[in-house]
Design a protein around this motif. Structure first.
Motif, mmCIF file in Angstrom:
data_model
loop_
_atom_site.group_PDB
_atom_site.id
_atom_site.type_symbol
_atom_site.label_atom_id
_atom_site.label_comp_id
_atom_site.label_asym_id
_atom_site.label_seq_id
_atom_site.Cartn_x
_atom_site.Cartn_y
_atom_site.Cartn_z
ATOM 1 N N ALA A 107 39.869 91.450 30.411
ATOM 2 C CA ALA A 107 39.569 90.767 29.155
ATOM 3 C C ALA A 107 40.463 89.560 28.890
ATOM 4 C CB ALA A 107 39.670 91.756 27.996
ATOM 5 N N ALA A 108 41.746 89.666 29.151
ATOM 6 C CA ALA A 108 42.660 88.553 28.859
ATOM 7 C C ALA A 108 42.313 87.332 29.709
ATOM 8 C CB ALA A 108 44.108 88.963 29.103
ATOM 9 N N GLU A 109 42.022 87.549 30.978
ATOM 10 C CA GLU A 109 41.656 86.440 31.850
ATOM 11 C C GLU A 109 40.321 85.835 31.437
ATOM 12 O OE1 GLU A 109 42.935 89.244 32.834
ATOM 13 O OE2 GLU A 109 44.763 88.686 33.875
ATOM 14 N N TRP A 110 39.367 86.695 31.053
ATOM 15 C CA TRP A 110 38.079 86.205 30.589
ATOM 16 C C TRP A 110 38.254 85.344 29.342
ATOM 17 C CZ3 TRP A 110 35.637 86.878 25.917
ATOM 18 C CH2 TRP A 110 34.332 86.373 25.844
ATOM 19 N N LEU A 111 39.064 85.811 28.413
ATOM 20 C CA LEU A 111 39.296 85.062 27.184
ATOM 21 C C LEU A 111 39.885 83.692 27.489
ATOM 22 C CD1 LEU A 111 39.330 84.916 24.087
ATOM 23 C CD2 LEU A 111 41.593 85.988 24.160
ATOM 24 N N GLU A 112 40.874 83.635 28.352
ATOM 25 C CA GLU A 112 41.480 82.342 28.714
ATOM 26 C C GLU A 112 40.478 81.426 29.408
ATOM 27 O OE1 GLU A 112 44.283 80.887 27.794
ATOM 28 O OE2 GLU A 112 44.611 82.667 26.579
ATOM 29 N N HIS A 113 39.629 81.998 30.239
ATOM 30 C CA HIS A 113 38.589 81.208 30.910
ATOM 31 C C HIS A 113 37.641 80.588 29.889
ATOM 32 C CE1 HIS A 113 35.663 80.102 33.980
ATOM 33 N NE2 HIS A 113 34.737 80.662 33.222
ATOM 34 N N GLU A 114 37.215 81.374 28.926
ATOM 35 C CA GLU A 114 36.298 80.882 27.896
ATOM 36 C C GLU A 114 36.965 79.850 26.992
ATOM 37 O OE1 GLU A 114 32.927 81.617 27.543
ATOM 38 O OE2 GLU A 114 33.263 82.485 29.515
ATOM 39 N N ALA B 75 39.414 77.883 27.780
ATOM 40 C CA ALA B 75 39.649 76.663 28.555
ATOM 41 C C ALA B 75 38.414 75.770 28.593
ATOM 42 C CB ALA B 75 40.081 77.019 29.969
ATOM 43 N N ALA B 76 37.240 76.364 28.429
ATOM 44 C CA ALA B 76 35.999 75.599 28.466
ATOM 45 C C ALA B 76 35.741 74.848 27.158
ATOM 46 C CB ALA B 76 34.824 76.521 28.774
ATOM 47 N N ILE B 77 36.492 75.167 26.130
ATOM 48 C CA ILE B 77 36.308 74.524 24.826
ATOM 49 C C ILE B 77 37.255 73.333 24.716
ATOM 50 C CG2 ILE B 77 36.494 74.835 22.319
ATOM 51 C CD1 ILE B 77 35.966 77.835 22.813
ATOM 52 N N VAL B 78 36.699 72.183 24.376
ATOM 53 C CA VAL B 78 37.498 70.968 24.239
ATOM 54 C C VAL B 78 38.086 70.926 22.830
ATOM 55 C CG1 VAL B 78 37.438 68.450 24.266
ATOM 56 C CG2 VAL B 78 36.043 69.745 25.883
ATOM 57 N N GLY B 79 39.387 70.671 22.758
ATOM 58 C CA GLY B 79 40.048 70.565 21.460
ATOM 59 C C GLY B 79 40.221 71.924 20.810
ATOM 60 N N LEU B 80 40.276 71.912 19.481
ATOM 61 C CA LEU B 80 40.399 73.126 18.672
ATOM 62 C C LEU B 80 41.596 73.986 19.065
ATOM 63 C CD1 LEU B 80 36.634 74.182 18.544
ATOM 64 C CD2 LEU B 80 37.884 72.865 16.844
ATOM 65 N N LYS C 141 42.141 78.072 18.979
ATOM 66 C CA LYS C 141 42.382 78.808 20.230
ATOM 67 C C LYS C 141 43.645 79.648 20.124
ATOM 68 C CE LYS C 141 40.458 75.288 23.295
ATOM 69 N NZ LYS C 141 40.796 74.407 24.413
ATOM 70 N N ASN C 142 44.700 79.080 19.544
ATOM 71 C CA ASN C 142 45.950 79.825 19.378
ATOM 72 C C ASN C 142 45.775 81.001 18.427
ATOM 73 O OD1 ASN C 142 47.374 78.265 21.204
ATOM 74 N ND2 ASN C 142 48.023 76.801 19.630
ATOM 75 N N VAL D 223 42.973 82.691 17.998
ATOM 76 C CA VAL D 223 42.221 83.699 18.738
ATOM 77 C C VAL D 223 43.143 84.449 19.699
ATOM 78 C CG1 VAL D 223 40.394 84.040 20.464
ATOM 79 C CG2 VAL D 223 40.005 82.518 18.518
ATOM 80 N N ARG D 224 44.011 83.725 20.400
ATOM 81 C CA ARG D 224 44.969 84.376 21.302
ATOM 82 C C ARG D 224 45.885 85.328 20.547
ATOM 83 N NH1 ARG D 224 45.337 78.827 23.432
ATOM 84 N NH2 ARG D 224 44.224 78.796 25.413
ATOM 85 N N SER D 225 46.371 84.875 19.410
ATOM 86 C CA SER D 225 47.253 85.693 18.585
ATOM 87 C C SER D 225 46.530 86.954 18.099
ATOM 88 C CB SER D 225 47.760 84.871 17.402
ATOM 89 O OG SER D 225 48.546 85.650 16.559
ATOM 90 N N PHE D 226 45.291 86.785 17.671
ATOM 91 C CA PHE D 226 44.490 87.916 17.227
ATOM 92 C C PHE D 226 44.287 88.919 18.362
ATOM 93 C CE2 PHE D 226 40.233 89.811 16.421
ATOM 94 C CZ PHE D 226 40.564 90.534 15.294
ATOM 95 N N TYR D 227 43.980 88.422 19.550
ATOM 96 C CA TYR D 227 43.791 89.296 20.708
ATOM 97 C C TYR D 227 45.078 90.066 21.015
ATOM 98 C CZ TYR D 227 43.108 90.895 25.464
ATOM 99 O OH TYR D 227 43.039 91.680 26.579
ATOM 100 N N ARG D 228 46.211 89.358 21.021
ATOM 101 C CA ARG D 228 47.490 90.027 21.295
ATOM 102 C C ARG D 228 47.788 91.106 20.264
ATOM 103 N NH1 ARG D 228 49.058 84.760 22.877
ATOM 104 N NH2 ARG D 228 49.889 84.362 20.809
ATOM 105 N N SER D 229 47.496 90.839 18.989
ATOM 106 C CA SER D 229 47.773 91.832 17.945
ATOM 107 C C SER D 229 46.880 93.063 18.114
ATOM 108 C CB SER D 229 47.618 91.232 16.553
ATOM 109 O OG SER D 229 46.272 90.948 16.258
ATOM 110 N N ILE D 230 45.631 92.858 18.517
ATOM 111 C CA ILE D 230 44.739 93.997 18.772
ATOM 112 C C ILE D 230 45.264 94.834 19.934
ATOM 113 C CG2 ILE D 230 42.448 94.628 19.656
ATOM 114 C CD1 ILE D 230 41.327 92.319 18.024
#
Length: 135
Positions: free
Chosen positions: A97-104, A106-111, A115-116, A118-125
């Protein structure tokens, strides 16, 4: 169709279906170390640097022995649905899941702020799940 091409139904090859843990990562018995995964990818890839059905047919025995999920889960691994598996797609599938999230992301320009978050939310979960599992 891919299973028929590879002769899997005729040979009765077993297993290879990946299972996931509660955090979305792949079960340890189906996961390869990155070095072993890279070595397999290098052996099976075509001249364009991707794994295709043709190269899987050519290396069927090796793949079934070392990483059957590459055949059984081809459609899941092929994230962009172009019938070719790149190194990044294989690494994401193997990693969870973590690698998939980073892959997705990375495909988004900007924001970057989003993105940070979402990463923080994932880490807290993931921390909450770890705390719950440890009592």
């Amino acid at each position: 169709v891919k299973r028929l091409l590879l002769g899997l139904l005729d040979t009765g090859a077993a297993g290879g279906n990946a299972t996931c843990t509660a955090d979305g990562s792949r079960n340890g018995s189906d996961k390869l170390e990155e070095e072993a995964l890279q070595a397999l990818f290098d052996k099976v890839k075509d001249q364009d640097g991707a794994i295709t059905v043709k190269t899987l047919v050519e290396h069927r025995d090796l793949v079934l022995k070392s990483y059957p999920a590459l055949i059984h889960e081809f459609e899941k691994i092929d994230l962009d649905r172009n019938s070719r598996i790149t190194w990044d797609e294989l690494k994401v599938f193997n990693g969870g899941a973590a690698e998939w999230l980073e892959h997705e992301l990375a495909a988004i320009v900007g924001l970057d702020t989003l993105k940070n978050q979402v990463r923080s939310f994932y880490r807290s979960i993931m921390l909450d799940r770890t705390r719950r599992s440890q009592g």
